[in-house]
Design an enzyme around this catalytic site. Structure first.
Site, short mmCIF file in Angstrom:
data_model
loop_
_atom_site.label_atom_id
_atom_site.label_comp_id
_atom_site.label_asym_id
_atom_site.label_seq_id
_atom_site.Cartn_x
_atom_site.Cartn_y
_atom_site.Cartn_z
N HIS A 1 -4.52 -9.79 6.28
CA HIS A 1 -4.02 -8.78 7.20
C HIS A 1 -2.74 -8.15 6.67
CE1 HIS A 1 -1.88 -7.59 11.04
NE2 HIS A 1 -3.05 -6.99 11.18
N HIS B 1 1.77 0.78 8.56
CA HIS B 1 1.29 0.49 9.91
C HIS B 1 1.99 1.30 10.98
CE1 HIS B 1 1.29 -1.67 13.79
NE2 HIS B 1 0.02 -1.89 13.51
#
Length: 277
Positions: free
Chosen positions: A33, A74
Site C-alpha cells: 500500500h 495521495h
C-alpha cells in the site's frame, strides 16, 4: 498452522495472476500500500524496497498537476508528506520535482511521475487509485503508450472514473468497484438481491474494501462468499496485524494491502506463497 487456501472459480483476468496457471494460481495476492513504507509513501525508494522484499503488486495513488503531468501522490494538499504546501493541482511538475517526501536526511525522496513508475518495473503490477477526474485522460494515454493493459488495475471511489477509463482504452484493463457498487454489494447481498447488480458486477473484477466502515463490518465470511459467487475477488485494506492477516486469509479473501511490508511478507512466507515476484 495456516489452513489451506480455499479455492473457487476465478474469472480469467491477466492482471490478477492468481487467475492463471503459475506459482500464484489460486493463491492470495500481496499489495504494498503506497509502497508499504509510511515514512516515504508513494516514492521510488518505498517501491524499490517492496519489490526487493518480493512484492509483485504495488498500490499507488495518482493526481494531475497544473501542467497535466500525472504524479504518484495521495493527498490533495502537499503539506502532510512533503516539503511543499498547497494543492498538487496548482503546481507544475517542474515545481513538484524540487520537493522532497518523507523524513529529513537519507529517507527524503523526490516525488514520482506515474510514467516513471510504469517504466521502472516491467513485471510489477500497479493498483492505481485515480484521485481526480482529470487523471483519466493522461492515465489512458500512458497505458496505451506503454501497452500496459495487463499490468494495471484502475481503482477509484468514484465509479464514473472507472467507466471513463473503460470507454477510452483500446483494450480492457482490470478494475475494482467504487463506493456505489461496494455499498450495494454490502447492503443488497444479505437480502438476496444481487441479481439486480448483474450488469454492474460484470464490469468489475474485484472489490477492494476495508474490514469495517464506521460501525458496519464489511468483510465477513458471507460477504466473501457472495463476492466469489458473483465472480469477484476480495482485496482488503489496510491490514498491518499478522494475526488479522491470517484470519482474513483463512476466511478466503483473495488479497491483502498493507503498510507493513515485512509483516505481510512473513505471513505469506508462512503460507508458502512468497516471494511473489
Amino acid at each position: 498452522m495456516a489452513r489451506p487456501y480455499r479455492r473457487h472459480p476465478y474469472r480469467d483476468v491477466a492482471y490478477l495472476l492468481n487467475t492463471r496457471p503459475g506459482p500464484l494460481h489460486h493463491r492470495p495476492l500481496a499489495f504494498a500500500h503506497r509502497g508499504a513504507d509510511p515514512r516515504r509513501e508513494n516514492t521510488m525508494g518505498a517501491f524499490r524496497r517492496a519489490v526487493e522484499l518480493g512484492f509483485r503488486y504495488l498500490e499507488v495513488d495518482v493526481r494531475t498537476c497544473a501542467d497535466g503531468t500525472l504524479v504518484v501522490f495521495h493527498d490533495e494538499e502537499l503539506d502532510r508528506t512533503t516539503t511543499g504546501s498547497g494543492p498538487v493541482s496548482e503546481k507544475t511538475w517542474e515545481e513538484l520535482a524540487g520537493l522532497r517526501v518523507g523524513a529529513e536526511g537519507e529517507l527524503a525522496e523526490p516525488m514520482v511521475r506515474f510514467e516513471e513508475l510504469l517504466s521502472a518495473f516491467e513485471d510489477v503490477h500497479l493498483n492505481v487509485d485515480l484521485k481526480d477526474a482529470a487523471a483519466v485522460e493522461e492515465f489512458v494515454r500512458l497505458i496505451e503508450k506503454h501497452q500496459a493493459h495487463d499490468r494495471v488495475l484502475a481503482a477509484s471511489f468514484n465509479d464514473a472514473r472507472r467507466h471513463h477509463v473503460r470507454r477510452r482504452l483500446t483494450r480492457p484493463i482490470a478494475t475494482s468497484g467504487g463506493w456505489t457498487v461496494t455499498a450495494l454489494l454490502v447492503l443488497l447481498g444479505p437480502l438476496g438481491l444481487l441479481g439486480r447488480l448483474t450488469g454492474r458486477l460484470t464490469e468489475i473484477d474485484c472489490v477492494q474494501v476495508p474490514i469495517s466502515q464506521g460501525r458496519l463490518r464489511v468483510v465477513t465470511p458471507r460477504f466473501v462468499q457472495r463476492c466469489h459467487r458473483a465472480g469477484l475477488q476480495v482485496h482488503v485494506w489496510v491490514v498491518d496485524d499478522p494475526r488479522q492477516m491470517h484470519e482474513l486469509l483463512d476466511m478466503g479473501v483473495d488479497g491483502l494491502m498493507t503498510d507493513d511490508a515485512e509483516a505481510l511478507a512473513e505471513v505469506m512466507r508462512e503460507r508458502s506463497v512468497w516471494p511473489q515476484r
